[in-house]
Design a protein around this motif. Structure first.
Motif, mmCIF file in Angstrom:
data_model
loop_
_atom_site.group_PDB
_atom_site.id
_atom_site.type_symbol
_atom_site.label_atom_id
_atom_site.label_comp_id
_atom_site.label_asym_id
_atom_site.label_seq_id
_atom_site.Cartn_x
_atom_site.Cartn_y
_atom_site.Cartn_z
ATOM 1 N N GLY A 144 0.787 -1.232 0.000
ATOM 2 C CA GLY A 144 0.000 0.000 0.000
ATOM 3 C C GLY A 144 0.814 1.275 0.000
ATOM 4 O O GLY A 144 0.299 2.353 -0.289
ATOM 5 N N ARG A 145 2.105 1.179 0.318
ATOM 6 C CA ARG A 145 2.923 2.393 0.369
ATOM 7 C C ARG A 145 3.146 2.992 -1.009
ATOM 8 O O ARG A 145 3.207 4.200 -1.168
ATOM 9 N N PHE A 146 3.269 2.138 -2.033
ATOM 10 C CA PHE A 146 3.455 2.628 -3.401
ATOM 11 C C PHE A 146 2.126 2.539 -4.144
ATOM 12 O O PHE A 146 1.991 1.824 -5.135
ATOM 13 N N ASN A 147 1.153 3.305 -3.658
ATOM 14 C CA ASN A 147 -0.195 3.171 -4.207
ATOM 15 C C ASN A 147 -0.364 3.827 -5.573
ATOM 16 O O ASN A 147 -1.415 3.733 -6.177
ATOM 17 N N ARG A 148 0.680 4.516 -6.073
ATOM 18 C CA ARG A 148 0.607 5.074 -7.425
ATOM 19 C C ARG A 148 1.218 4.138 -8.468
ATOM 20 O O ARG A 148 1.210 4.440 -9.653
ATOM 21 N N ASN A 168 -1.471 -8.759 3.474
ATOM 22 C CA ASN A 168 -1.912 -7.788 2.478
ATOM 23 C C ASN A 168 -3.189 -8.297 1.818
ATOM 24 O O ASN A 168 -3.171 -9.319 1.137
ATOM 25 N N LYS A 169 -4.263 -7.562 2.003
ATOM 26 C CA LYS A 169 -5.528 -7.961 1.388
ATOM 27 C C LYS A 169 -6.192 -6.818 0.638
ATOM 28 O O LYS A 169 -7.203 -7.029 -0.032
ATOM 29 N N GLU A 170 -5.609 -5.622 0.749
ATOM 30 C CA GLU A 170 -6.194 -4.467 0.078
ATOM 31 C C GLU A 170 -6.041 -4.595 -1.432
ATOM 32 O O GLU A 170 -5.048 -5.109 -1.937
ATOM 33 N N LYS A 171 -7.042 -4.108 -2.164
ATOM 34 C CA LYS A 171 -6.980 -4.117 -3.614
ATOM 35 C C LYS A 171 -5.884 -3.177 -4.103
ATOM 36 O O LYS A 171 -5.466 -2.242 -3.403
ATOM 37 N N LEU A 172 -5.427 -3.427 -5.316
ATOM 38 C CA LEU A 172 -4.390 -2.597 -5.951
ATOM 39 C C LEU A 172 -4.987 -1.981 -7.208
ATOM 40 O O LEU A 172 -4.671 -2.366 -8.336
ATOM 41 N N PRO A 173 -5.862 -1.003 -7.052
ATOM 42 C CA PRO A 173 -6.663 -0.507 -8.184
ATOM 43 C C PRO A 173 -5.863 0.228 -9.250
ATOM 44 O O PRO A 173 -6.308 0.319 -10.396
ATOM 45 N N ASN A 174 -4.692 0.773 -8.888
ATOM 46 C CA ASN A 174 -3.911 1.542 -9.859
ATOM 47 C C ASN A 174 -2.948 0.682 -10.678
ATOM 48 O O ASN A 174 -2.372 1.157 -11.649
ATOM 49 N N LEU A 175 -2.766 -0.559 -10.274
ATOM 50 C CA LEU A 175 -1.826 -1.430 -10.981
ATOM 51 C C LEU A 175 -2.464 -1.919 -12.284
ATOM 52 O O LEU A 175 -3.514 -2.568 -12.284
ATOM 53 N N LYS A 176 -1.799 -1.597 -13.409
ATOM 54 C CA LYS A 176 -2.327 -1.930 -14.725
ATOM 55 C C LYS A 176 -1.530 -3.036 -15.426
ATOM 56 O O LYS A 176 -2.066 -3.726 -16.285
ATOM 57 N N LEU A 197 -2.684 -12.047 -6.985
ATOM 58 C CA LEU A 197 -3.248 -11.683 -8.288
ATOM 59 C C LEU A 197 -4.704 -11.238 -8.161
ATOM 60 O O LEU A 197 -5.156 -10.342 -8.895
ATOM 61 N N GLN A 198 -5.436 -11.823 -7.231
ATOM 62 C CA GLN A 198 -6.837 -11.445 -7.067
ATOM 63 C C GLN A 198 -7.013 -10.048 -6.488
ATOM 64 O O GLN A 198 -8.119 -9.495 -6.536
ATOM 65 N N ARG A 199 -5.949 -9.461 -5.964
ATOM 66 C CA ARG A 199 -5.999 -8.073 -5.495
ATOM 67 C C ARG A 199 -5.861 -7.073 -6.650
ATOM 68 O O ARG A 199 -6.115 -5.902 -6.483
ATOM 69 N N MET A 200 -5.477 -7.551 -7.827
ATOM 70 C CA MET A 200 -5.194 -6.667 -8.973
ATOM 71 C C MET A 200 -6.417 -6.595 -9.880
ATOM 72 O O MET A 200 -6.404 -7.012 -11.034
#
Length: 452
Positions: A144-148, A168-176, A197-200
């Motif tokens: 989550g620290r590198f959320n960009r 770590n269970k938070e989604k990674l919405p910005n990762l493309k 992978l399911q977080r992406m």
């Protein structure tokens, strides 16, 4: 200054290098590059240019940027002249943008960045290519620290269970864009990789290279759809190379290659290749699935069930089977992998369709096999028939000098104590590991292997 340059110029090169090595590289380059032809040549040595620290350490352990005159000279004059020699740069935050933009750095592979504040650091790390020791390091990066972060390419040495708890269970919405490559077996595909992978959920491009062990079933198209693709609604490009290895325990209804291929019937945008093998002696089964065209530079554990193709990027292969490799198999390999440089073989089964004479081969209309780029050959774990396959000149033609890993006794047997004429031509191009460095070889052996 002029007097000092005259004195330096009068010294022999060896003495001058000893003196300059004791100075800071940045001072050497700043003071001497462009002064005269001789000094210019000396200070362009890789000792002074490969790794540059373009900042100043103070006696109180603080880091400061170069002075404006030094920075101007480096950006306008020095860096453009030596840019192709620079492999690493240590930079201070306030001057790094100007230094990076001063020229192109075609051979640069790393940075050291100092005096970075949090905001600058987070804004910089939006596209990363990293090599990590363990999968835990990857999870730390994605805590989550590198959320960009929108692009992440990971080469990791091992993926295994750890005593560390990283929840770590938070989604990674910005990762493309994400790629994960690991050359070692992992028993933790379901526990570590799938949850990550399911977080992406917004991933658009995914690339996986994995060797999966410890599962009861093979990873196939159904598995990929259920656990990965259905969790990524934006995914438009999925490339993969996944080998699953299972233990055989008297299971029934083991899937065939046709069964595995059928699970990819809905993968309309990709050509998917599968190869299923069962090895009763080793009590193992393996299933390789990959998206074609094949992009890796190596292809491991090729068996007789290999489905052919054209692999222009591959330069290193390994061959393995519990069934013999016949002459036609090596012909298929040469046609499918025209640019291989390294070949390693694991097979202790003798050939059953052995070509015992040139006339027998000619009657079957079989061409001489050519490996025009081969420079490394390892047959230590191969039956004598495969040593003979590569040494007899009417079976295989070797073009280059080849470093040949082989044991002494089978080499002596195949070459009939280094006197056999049909193996002589190829042996003139070999450097056998079992003979290399032996200064007490008989003359007829040295004559047989002149590359020694």
């Amino acid at each position: 200054m002029e007097d000092l340059l005259v004195e330096l110029n009068a010294l022999p090169d060896e003495i001058l290098m000893i003196i300059l090595k004791k100075l800071l590289k940045v001072e050497v380059l700043y003071s001497l590059i462009g002064v005269n032809k001789r000094l210019n040549k000396i200070v362009r040595d890789s000792i002074f240019t490969n790794r540059l620290t373009l900042m100043i350490y103070s006696s109180d352990d603080f880091i400061y940027p170069l002075s404006d005159p030094m920075l101007d000279r480096f950006c306008l004059k020095i860096l453009p002249e030596i840019h192709h020699q620079i492999k690493w740069l240590n930079l201070e935050s306030s001057s790094m943008k100007r230094i990076v933009r001063a020229t192109n750095y075609p051979n640069l592979y790393g940075f050291g960045l100092f005096n970075l504040n949090v905001e600058t650091t987070l804004s910089l790390f939006t596209e990363l290519h990293v090599t990590l020791k363990t999968f835990n390091d990857c999870l730390y990066l994605l805590d989550g620290r590198f959320n960009r972060l929108h692009t992440l390419h990971v080469d990791v040495s091992t993926i295994h269970c750890s005593d560390l708890t990283i929840s770590n269970k938070e989604k990674l919405p910005n990762l493309k864009c994400f790629s994960l490559h690991c050359n070692m077996n992992t028993h933790d595909y379901d526990e570590f990789i799938v949850p990550l992978l399911q977080r992406m959920s917004n991933l658009e491009k995914l690339d996986l290279y994995l060797i999966v062990c410890g599962k009861q079933i093979f990873v196939d198209g159904n598995e990929l759809k259920k656990n990965i693709i259905n969790h990524m609604s934006q995914l438009n490009k999925f490339s993969f190379n996944i080998r699953t290895i299972i233990h055989l325990h008297n299971q029934i209804n083991l899937p065939s290659n046709q069964d595995i291929q059928h699970t990819f019937k809905d993968f309309q945008d990709n050509q998917i290749i599968s190869c299923v093998d069962y090895f009763p002696m080793a009590e193992k089964g393996q299933c390789l699935i990959y998206s074609y065209p094949y992009r890796l530079k190596h292809y491991d554990k090729i068996t007789n069930n290999f489905s052919n193709g054209f692999f222009e990027h591959v330069n290193e292969i390994t061959l393995f089977d519990e069934h013999p490799f016949e002459h036609e198999f090596f012909l298929r390999i040469a046609q499918s992998f025209p640019f291989i440089k390294s070949l390693t073989l694991f097979n202790n089964k003798p050939q059953t369709k052995k070509l015992s004479s040139r006339s027998k081969k000619n009657n079957q209309d079989l061409p001489i096999i050519k490996y025009p780029h081969l420079v490394k050959l390892n047959l230590i774990e191969g039956h004598n028939d495969y040593i003979e396959q590569f040494l007899i000149d009417w079976k295989i033609s070797l073009t280059n000098i080849v470093r040949f890993s082989v044991c002494y006794r089978p080499l002596r047997e195949v070459t009939r104590n280094f006197t056999r004429n049909t193996t002589r031509i190829n042996c003139t191009k070999l450097i056998p590991s079992c003979l290399h460095g032996d200064n007490c070889l008989p003359q007829h052996v040295k004559d047989y292997f002149p590359c020694l």
